[in-house]
Design a protein around this motif. Structure first.
Motif, PDB file in Angstrom:
ATOM      1  N   VAL A   1       0.860  -1.178   0.000  1.00  0.00           N
ATOM      2  CA  VAL A   1       0.000   0.000   0.000  1.00  0.00           C
ATOM      3  C   VAL A   1       0.898   1.231   0.000  1.00  0.00           C
ATOM      4  O   VAL A   1       1.807   1.345   0.829  1.00  0.00           O
ATOM      5  CB  VAL A   1      -0.932   0.030   1.232  1.00  0.00           C
ATOM      6  CG1 VAL A   1      -1.645   1.375   1.333  1.00  0.00           C
ATOM      7  CG2 VAL A   1      -1.950  -1.101   1.170  1.00  0.00           C
ATOM      8  N   VAL A   2       0.660   2.132  -0.934  1.00  0.00           N
ATOM      9  CA  VAL A   2       1.470   3.344  -1.054  1.00  0.00           C
ATOM     10  C   VAL A   2       0.634   4.547  -0.639  1.00  0.00           C
ATOM     11  O   VAL A   2      -0.458   4.766  -1.180  1.00  0.00           O
ATOM     12  CB  VAL A   2       1.983   3.539  -2.499  1.00  0.00           C
ATOM     13  CG1 VAL A   2       2.901   4.752  -2.577  1.00  0.00           C
ATOM     14  CG2 VAL A   2       2.700   2.288  -2.991  1.00  0.00           C
ATOM     15  N   VAL A   3       1.130   5.307   0.327  1.00  0.00           N
ATOM     16  CA  VAL A   3       0.420   6.492   0.808  1.00  0.00           C
ATOM     17  C   VAL A   3       1.388   7.662   0.863  1.00  0.00           C
ATOM     18  O   VAL A   3       2.609   7.486   0.948  1.00  0.00           O
ATOM     19  CB  VAL A   3      -0.201   6.269   2.207  1.00  0.00           C
ATOM     20  CG1 VAL A   3      -1.338   5.266   2.138  1.00  0.00           C
ATOM     21  CG2 VAL A   3       0.854   5.799   3.208  1.00  0.00           C
ATOM     22  N   GLY A   4       0.839   8.866   0.829  1.00  0.00           N
ATOM     23  CA  GLY A   4       1.654  10.066   0.905  1.00  0.00           C
ATOM     24  C   GLY A   4       1.580  10.680   2.285  1.00  0.00           C
ATOM     25  O   GLY A   4       0.569  10.555   2.988  1.00  0.00           O
TER      26      GLY A   4
ATOM     27  N   GLY B   1       0.055  11.819   9.403  1.00  0.00           N
ATOM     28  CA  GLY B   1      -1.232  12.224   8.861  1.00  0.00           C
ATOM     29  C   GLY B   1      -2.351  11.275   9.250  1.00  0.00           C
ATOM     30  O   GLY B   1      -2.124  10.133   9.658  1.00  0.00           O
ATOM     31  N   CYS B   2      -3.585  11.753   9.110  1.00  0.00           N
ATOM     32  CA  CYS B   2      -4.749  10.977   9.548  1.00  0.00           C
ATOM     33  C   CYS B   2      -4.963   9.740   8.696  1.00  0.00           C
ATOM     34  O   CYS B   2      -5.678   8.820   9.104  1.00  0.00           O
ATOM     35  CB  CYS B   2      -5.987  11.856   9.533  1.00  0.00           C
ATOM     36  SG  CYS B   2      -6.402  12.558   7.929  1.00  0.00           S
ATOM     37  N   THR B   3      -4.367   9.683   7.522  1.00  0.00           N
ATOM     38  CA  THR B   3      -4.439   8.465   6.707  1.00  0.00           C
ATOM     39  C   THR B   3      -3.257   7.560   6.991  1.00  0.00           C
ATOM     40  O   THR B   3      -3.409   6.347   7.152  1.00  0.00           O
ATOM     41  CB  THR B   3      -4.460   8.817   5.208  1.00  0.00           C
ATOM     42  OG1 THR B   3      -5.649   9.553   4.913  1.00  0.00           O
ATOM     43  CG2 THR B   3      -4.449   7.554   4.357  1.00  0.00           C
ATOM     44  N   VAL B   4      -2.055   8.127   7.084  1.00  0.00           N
ATOM     45  CA  VAL B   4      -0.842   7.324   7.221  1.00  0.00           C
ATOM     46  C   VAL B   4      -0.837   6.527   8.515  1.00  0.00           C
ATOM     47  O   VAL B   4      -0.558   5.320   8.523  1.00  0.00           O
ATOM     48  CB  VAL B   4       0.410   8.212   7.146  1.00  0.00           C
ATOM     49  CG1 VAL B   4       1.672   7.387   7.361  1.00  0.00           C
ATOM     50  CG2 VAL B   4       0.468   8.924   5.803  1.00  0.00           C
ATOM     51  N   ALA B   5      -1.133   7.176   9.643  1.00  0.00           N
ATOM     52  CA  ALA B   5      -1.011   6.510  10.947  1.00  0.00           C
ATOM     53  C   ALA B   5      -1.875   5.256  11.058  1.00  0.00           C
ATOM     54  O   ALA B   5      -1.371   4.185  11.399  1.00  0.00           O
ATOM     55  CB  ALA B   5      -1.327   7.504  12.064  1.00  0.00           C
ATOM     56  N   PRO B   6      -3.185   5.326  10.781  1.00  0.00           N
ATOM     57  CA  PRO B   6      -3.983   4.096  10.890  1.00  0.00           C
ATOM     58  C   PRO B   6      -3.616   3.024   9.883  1.00  0.00           C
ATOM     59  O   PRO B   6      -3.718   1.835  10.169  1.00  0.00           O
ATOM     60  CB  PRO B   6      -5.423   4.575  10.693  1.00  0.00           C
ATOM     61  CG  PRO B   6      -5.332   5.918  10.063  1.00  0.00           C
ATOM     62  CD  PRO B   6      -4.041   6.498  10.517  1.00  0.00           C
ATOM     63  N   VAL B   7      -3.174   3.433   8.688  1.00  0.00           N
ATOM     64  CA  VAL B   7      -2.744   2.435   7.701  1.00  0.00           C
ATOM     65  C   VAL B   7      -1.500   1.711   8.212  1.00  0.00           C
ATOM     66  O   VAL B   7      -1.393   0.479   8.111  1.00  0.00           O
ATOM     67  CB  VAL B   7      -2.482   3.084   6.331  1.00  0.00           C
ATOM     68  CG1 VAL B   7      -1.825   2.091   5.386  1.00  0.00           C
ATOM     69  CG2 VAL B   7      -3.785   3.590   5.727  1.00  0.00           C
TER      70      VAL B   7
ATOM     71  N   VAL C   1       3.665  -1.271   3.930  1.00  0.00           N
ATOM     72  CA  VAL C   1       3.191   0.073   3.585  1.00  0.00           C
ATOM     73  C   VAL C   1       4.384   0.932   3.176  1.00  0.00           C
ATOM     74  O   VAL C   1       5.389   0.989   3.889  1.00  0.00           O
ATOM     75  CB  VAL C   1       2.469   0.727   4.780  1.00  0.00           C
ATOM     76  CG1 VAL C   1       2.000   2.138   4.410  1.00  0.00           C
ATOM     77  CG2 VAL C   1       1.298  -0.127   5.238  1.00  0.00           C
ATOM     78  N   LEU C   2       4.265   1.579   2.028  1.00  0.00           N
ATOM     79  CA  LEU C   2       5.298   2.506   1.557  1.00  0.00           C
ATOM     80  C   LEU C   2       4.789   3.923   1.759  1.00  0.00           C
ATOM     81  O   LEU C   2       3.764   4.313   1.197  1.00  0.00           O
ATOM     82  CB  LEU C   2       5.603   2.254   0.079  1.00  0.00           C
ATOM     83  CG  LEU C   2       6.616   3.207  -0.578  1.00  0.00           C
ATOM     84  CD1 LEU C   2       7.978   3.100   0.103  1.00  0.00           C
ATOM     85  CD2 LEU C   2       6.738   2.916  -2.066  1.00  0.00           C
ATOM     86  N   VAL C   3       5.516   4.682   2.560  1.00  0.00           N
ATOM     87  CA  VAL C   3       5.141   6.066   2.854  1.00  0.00           C
ATOM     88  C   VAL C   3       6.061   6.995   2.059  1.00  0.00           C
ATOM     89  O   VAL C   3       7.284   6.953   2.207  1.00  0.00           O
ATOM     90  CB  VAL C   3       5.243   6.371   4.356  1.00  0.00           C
ATOM     91  CG1 VAL C   3       4.801   7.811   4.633  1.00  0.00           C
ATOM     92  CG2 VAL C   3       4.381   5.397   5.155  1.00  0.00           C
ATOM     93  N   VAL C   4       5.452   7.831   1.227  1.00  0.00           N
ATOM     94  CA  VAL C   4       6.199   8.714   0.327  1.00  0.00           C
ATOM     95  C   VAL C   4       6.001  10.150   0.764  1.00  0.00           C
ATOM     96  O   VAL C   4       4.865  10.584   1.015  1.00  0.00           O
ATOM     97  CB  VAL C   4       5.713   8.533  -1.131  1.00  0.00           C
ATOM     98  CG1 VAL C   4       6.489   9.442  -2.069  1.00  0.00           C
ATOM     99  CG2 VAL C   4       5.840   7.075  -1.563  1.00  0.00           C
ATOM    100  N   ARG C   5       7.082  10.879   0.847  1.00  0.00           N
ATOM    101  CA  ARG C   5       6.997  12.296   1.205  1.00  0.00           C
ATOM    102  C   ARG C   5       6.348  13.071   0.075  1.00  0.00           C
ATOM    103  O   ARG C   5       6.771  12.982  -1.082  1.00  0.00           O
ATOM    104  CB  ARG C   5       8.382  12.864   1.478  1.00  0.00           C
ATOM    105  CG  ARG C   5       9.037  12.331   2.726  1.00  0.00           C
ATOM    106  CD  ARG C   5      10.516  12.662   2.746  1.00  0.00           C
ATOM    107  NE  ARG C   5      10.764  14.093   2.627  1.00  0.00           N
ATOM    108  CZ  ARG C   5      10.801  14.951   3.647  1.00  0.00           C
ATOM    109  NH1 ARG C   5      10.590  14.500   4.868  1.00  0.00           N
ATOM    110  NH2 ARG C   5      11.046  16.216   3.458  1.00  0.00           N
TER     111      ARG C   5
END
Length: 286
Positions: A246-249, A262-268, A276-280
């Motif tokens: 899962v890729v999120v910003g 962020g409110c999406t990143v933390a729960p994911v 999970v891939l977190v992209v700046r």
């Protein structure tokens, strides 16, 4: 010029070992070298009583064994991969964040103690995700099937190119499809002349338009779209049951703006069933 590497932190515990295995596969897929790192969180204020340095030498020897064994596991997975390993003395978050400045990707486990002594479970991965200067993969959840797609969360802003590029590139590199997820709140575009079903169509059209340039750039990637009125986090967590990544910003930059995910990143990060891939993402506007 040195080629940026995939950097993976390990503490010798199972989550760290899983992160090494995942990082080795990812580095091989990206055709990049792999650097395996163990951070020795040594308390120098206590060690001043260790006059002959025996405790430190023992801890250092254990750390070197840990990182050497981790590198050996990576080599078993990808024998042709260029692998180096090192022990870094310092605070895990600070050390990994510093290493991220010259990395193509930083990989950490979702849980772990070991070399990350004294920190709550999962705190290293959360803090590194906040402050790293490159994309961060947090390895957790199930093993991916060979055809499992990549999922990306597509925000409504125009600054999501970093997420789109990372998601399409990952799908292309692994030879799989992509699921683009768009969540919206009913009524955001609702007017007297727009019904909720029509709004759903508008959101889907917006998503299709947003994806068009990336579909053209990666014509080999099959794309499915999902529009939902649930939160982006809840939708991505549900989708993660059948995806490899899962890729999120994340807009969290620096020490102050990175204080909270962020409110999406933390729960994911907490609940996803796959890595999970977190992209700046760049901040634009006010």
């Amino acid at each position: 010029m040195q080629i940026p590497a995939v950097v993976v932190g390990t503490d010798g515990a199972e989550p760290g070992t899983a992160a090494v295995r995942w990082a080795a596969t990812e580095a091989e897929c990206r055709r990049l070298p792999l650097r395996v790192v163990h951070v020795l969180d040594w308390d120098w204020s206590v060690s001043r009583y260790d006059y002959q340095g025996i405790s430190y030498r023992n801890a250092r020897r254990l750390a070197e064994t840990t990182v050497r064994e981790a590198a050996s596991r990576a080599s078993d997975i990808a024998p042709a991969l260029e692998i180096e390993f090192q022990v870094v003395v310092g605070h895990p978050v600070t050390a990994l964040t510093r290493l991220s400045t010259a990395a193509a990707l930083l990989v950490v486990g979702g849980r772990g103690r070991g070399g990350f002594a004294g920190l709550h479970l999962g705190s290293v991965s959360r803090r590194v995700t906040m402050h790293a200067r490159c994309p961060v993969a947090v390895v957790r959840g199930r093993h991916a099937g060979p055809r499992d797609p990549v999922a990306i969360g597509v925000s409504g802003s125009d600054d999501a190119d970093a997420v789109l590029e990372a998601g399409f590139a990952a799908a292309h590199q692994h030879g799989v499809g992509l699921v683009a997820v768009r969540s919206y709140r009913p009524g955001r575009l609702h007017t007297d002349d727009t019904t909720e079903p029509e709004q759903d169509i508008l959101e889907r059209d917006h998503l299709t338009t947003r994806l068009a340039p990336w579909r053209a750039k990666f014509p080999d990637v099959a794309v499915d779209t999902l529009v939902s009125t649930d939160t982006a986090a809840a939708t991505l967590v549900e989708v993660s049951h059948g995806t490899r990544l899962v890729v999120v910003g994340n807009h969290s930059h620096g020490l102050l703006s990175g204080a909270v995910l962020g409110c999406t990143v933390a729960p994911v990060l907490h609940h996803a069933h796959c890595p999970v891939l977190v992209v700046r993402e760049p901040r634009t506007g006010g």
